[in-house]
Write an enzyme that holds these catalytic residues in place. Structure first.
Site, PDB file in Angstrom:
ATOM      1  CG  HIS A  67      -0.783  -8.902   6.780  1.00 32.83           C
ATOM      2  ND1 HIS A  67      -1.656  -7.474   6.763  1.00 32.83           N
ATOM      3  CD2 HIS A  67      -0.040  -8.780   6.576  1.00 32.83           C
ATOM      4  CE1 HIS A  67      -0.563  -6.571   6.307  1.00 32.83           C
ATOM      5  NE2 HIS A  67       0.634  -7.292   6.601  1.00 32.83           N
TER       6      HIS A  67
ATOM      7  CD  GLU B 162       2.314  -6.619  13.538  1.00 34.20           C
ATOM      8  OE1 GLU B 162       2.700  -6.965  14.429  1.00 34.20           O
ATOM      9  OE2 GLU B 162       2.273  -5.244  12.757  1.00 34.20           O
TER      10      GLU B 162
ATOM     11  NE  ARG C 173      -1.893   0.230   5.373  1.00 31.21           N
ATOM     12  CZ  ARG C 173      -0.890  -1.183   6.479  1.00 31.21           C
ATOM     13  NH1 ARG C 173       0.412  -1.209   5.779  1.00 31.21           N
ATOM     14  NH2 ARG C 173      -1.665  -1.920   7.062  1.00 31.21           N
TER      15      ARG C 173
ATOM     16  CD  GLN D  28       3.397  -0.027   4.431  1.00 31.11           C
ATOM     17  OE1 GLN D  28       2.730   0.215   4.970  1.00 31.11           O
ATOM     18  NE2 GLN D  28       4.195  -1.222   4.158  1.00 31.11           N
TER      19      GLN D  28
ATOM     20  CB  THR E  99       5.180   0.345  17.845  1.00 26.64           C
ATOM     21  OG1 THR E  99       5.420   0.688  16.534  1.00 26.64           O
ATOM     22  CG2 THR E  99       3.854  -0.850  17.884  1.00 26.64           C
TER      23      THR E  99
ATOM     24  CD  GLU F  93      -4.667  -7.342   5.387  1.00 24.28           C
ATOM     25  OE1 GLU F  93      -4.415  -7.257   6.822  1.00 24.28           O
ATOM     26  OE2 GLU F  93      -4.692  -8.242   4.986  1.00 24.28           O
TER      27      GLU F  93
ATOM     28  CG  ASP G 138       5.767  -5.705  12.464  1.00 20.99           C
ATOM     29  OD1 ASP G 138       5.606  -6.937  13.315  1.00 20.99           O
ATOM     30  OD2 ASP G 138       5.225  -4.459  12.121  1.00 20.99           O
TER      31      ASP G 138
ATOM     32  CG  ASP H 229       3.659  -1.764  12.611  1.00 18.12           C
ATOM     33  OD1 ASP H 229       3.706  -0.646  12.850  1.00 18.12           O
ATOM     34  OD2 ASP H 229       3.651  -2.335  11.580  1.00 18.12           O
TER      35      ASP H 229
ATOM     36  CE  LYS I 141       4.196  -0.992   8.638  1.00 26.93           C
ATOM     37  NZ  LYS I 141       2.998  -1.606   8.772  1.00 26.93           N
TER      38      LYS I 141
ATOM     39  CB  THR J  45      -1.032  -7.731   9.941  1.00 25.88           C
ATOM     40  OG1 THR J  45       0.107  -6.163   9.368  1.00 25.88           O
ATOM     41  CG2 THR J  45      -2.521  -6.883   9.814  1.00 25.88           C
TER      42      THR J  45
ATOM     43  NE  ARG K 256       5.323  -7.698  -3.928  1.00 27.87           N
ATOM     44  CZ  ARG K 256       5.011  -7.606  -2.554  1.00 27.87           C
ATOM     45  NH1 ARG K 256       5.235  -6.623  -1.735  1.00 27.87           N
ATOM     46  NH2 ARG K 256       4.586  -8.628  -2.119  1.00 27.87           N
TER      47      ARG K 256
ATOM     48  CE1 TYR L 100       7.575  -2.624  -0.478  1.00 28.29           C
ATOM     49  CE2 TYR L 100       6.531  -0.885  -1.707  1.00 28.29           C
ATOM     50  CZ  TYR L 100       6.244  -2.253  -1.973  1.00 28.29           C
ATOM     51  OH  TYR L 100       6.722  -3.334  -2.597  1.00 28.29           O
TER      52      TYR L 100
ATOM     53  CD  GLU M  78       0.965  -3.338   9.273  1.00 28.14           C
ATOM     54  OE1 GLU M  78       1.494  -3.706   9.853  1.00 28.14           O
ATOM     55  OE2 GLU M  78       0.819  -3.279   8.156  1.00 28.14           O
TER      56      GLU M  78
HETATM   57 CA    CA Z   1       3.426  -4.709  11.227  1.00 27.26          CA
END
Ligand code: CA
Length: 377
Positions: A105, A173, A209, A212, A229, A330, A98, A205, A225, A316, A114, A216, A171
């Site tokens: 995105h 995609e 969150r 994640q 999928t 988002e 992926d 996907d 994740k 995404t 961040r 991550y 997500e």
């Molecule tokens: Ca993804």
């Protein structure tokens, strides 16, 4: 349901009654049962892999032969209503990668994950950032998605807790299906994209969150994740998608030579995302920063090989407008600004919710991928 016109003829694996799964092509709201047409022995297989392994010249000549049979009406005795069949996973997925190729995105998520740093990390415009996902949990459209459980920790919490994800997301995609393999130790040139990639699927996907966000750093996505999928059942060929091909947006700074090419392709595809039938977003693919040819060149530049049935996804897809964002994190600014679904405030996925993503390129339909959330076990 998208209409599949006579120039599209996407391939998928269907099951009709108690007959063995085999390969068909979509035509309008019908499936063409390809096996009795005797174009290729590979169409009697329960996945597309044997057909995919035939390679570009065979893909193109078989498509030409099928287009002719459709034009003359010779397929008519072999049509089955799509409503009468069950569509299965079209490929036995080899490896799954992926990417993270949408600048919008990556910028949006950088700001959310961040908030005190530059949203785009220094590598982002030099290479298509990606990670290796879990091929064994790529599932067919229509498969229920069990809400994942795992470790979550809010930024202000003292310690993590275990339990069902409270921030389950989507997500949107595009997935690329590899047909012809490459040899171990050899890289695939950006110019050889069409020799290796057969076509595309619509891909969701699913992403937890809260899991994640805690797990991550520093090695990237893992259990947030890997639980599922979903992909659409019909694989649309690059030949059919040619009508949607557009030039790649300008890349600045210039990329290294192995990522550079004269004819780097992108596709003018629009997605539609519906939650319980309510349209919530329409992400556009055409402004994705990295070409799928660059993604393939990059994932093999170290000599890693690709295999028949490998799947790699764009990451995404998000546009610049609020109604073009490809994930709920988002769309809702990480849950702080709910959207409206069926007249009610909405942030992340609830048990029982059904998400359906369709895609089209002008008149060319890519079909849909759908899935319903079931409670954590
Ligand atoms: Ca993804």
């Amino acid at each position: 349901m998208s209409v599949f016109g006579p120039d599209n003829l996407p391939l998928g694996v269907f099951q009709y009654g108690d007959q063995s799964p085999r390969i068909g092509a979509a035509l309008g709201d019908q499936v063409i049962d390809l096996t009795p047409l005797e174009l290729s022995d590979t169409f009697a297989e329960p996945t597309l892999n044997a057909f995919l392994a035939l390679g570009r010249p065979a893909w193109t000549s078989l498509r030409a032969a099928l287009l002719e049979l459709v034009r003359t009406g010779a397929v008519e005795p072999h049509l089955i209503p799509q409503s009468a069949v069950t569509m299965l996973l079209p490929i036995e997925v080899g490896d799954y990668v992926d990417f993270y190729a949408s600048e919008q995105h990556a910028t949006n998520l950088g700001r959310l994950f961040r908030p005190d740093a530059e949203p785009l990390l220094p590598n982002w415009k030099h290479l298509p950032v990606g990670y290796h996902g879990r091929a064994g949990t790529v599932v067919a459209s229509g498969t229920d998605i069990v809400r994942p459980s795992g470790q979550r920790k809010a930024p202000d919490a003292a310690a993590p807790t275990y339990g069902p994800s409270q921030r389950l997301d989507i997500e949107v995609e595009l997935g690329y299906v590899v047909g012809s393999p490459s040899a171990l130790g050899q890289r695939v040139s950006v110019d050889d994209f069409r020799e290796h990639v057969y076509g595309v699927v619509v891909l969701n996907d699913w992403s937890a969150r809260d899991i994640q966000g805690w797990e991550y750093v520093p090695l990237g996505p893992f259990l947030g994740k890997s639980f599922a999928t979903s992909i659409s059942p019909w694989v649309v060929s690059l030949d059919a998608l040619e009508s949607a091909a557009v030039a790649l947006p300008a890349q600045d700074p210039p990329v290294l030579p192995y990522l550079a090419g004269k004819n780097l392709v992108n596709y003018d595809i629009t997605f539609e995302v519906r939650i319980n039938g309510d349209l919530v977003s329409t992400p556009p693919y055409r402004d994705i920063y990295w070409s799928p040819a660059q993604m393939l060149a990059h994932m093999t530049v170290n000599g890693a090989s690709v295999r028949t049935g490998d799947l790699y996804a764009s990451g995404t897809v998000s546009g610049t407008e609020q109604n073009q964002l490809g994930s709920l994190i988002e769309l809702t600014k990480a849950g702080r600004e709910p959207i409206t679904v069926h007249g009610k405030d909405y942030t992340f996925l609830q048990d029982g919710d059904e998400v359906t993503i369709t895609a089209h390129a002008g008149d060319l339909g890519l079909g849909e991928v759908t899935g319903r959330i079931t409670p954590a076990v």
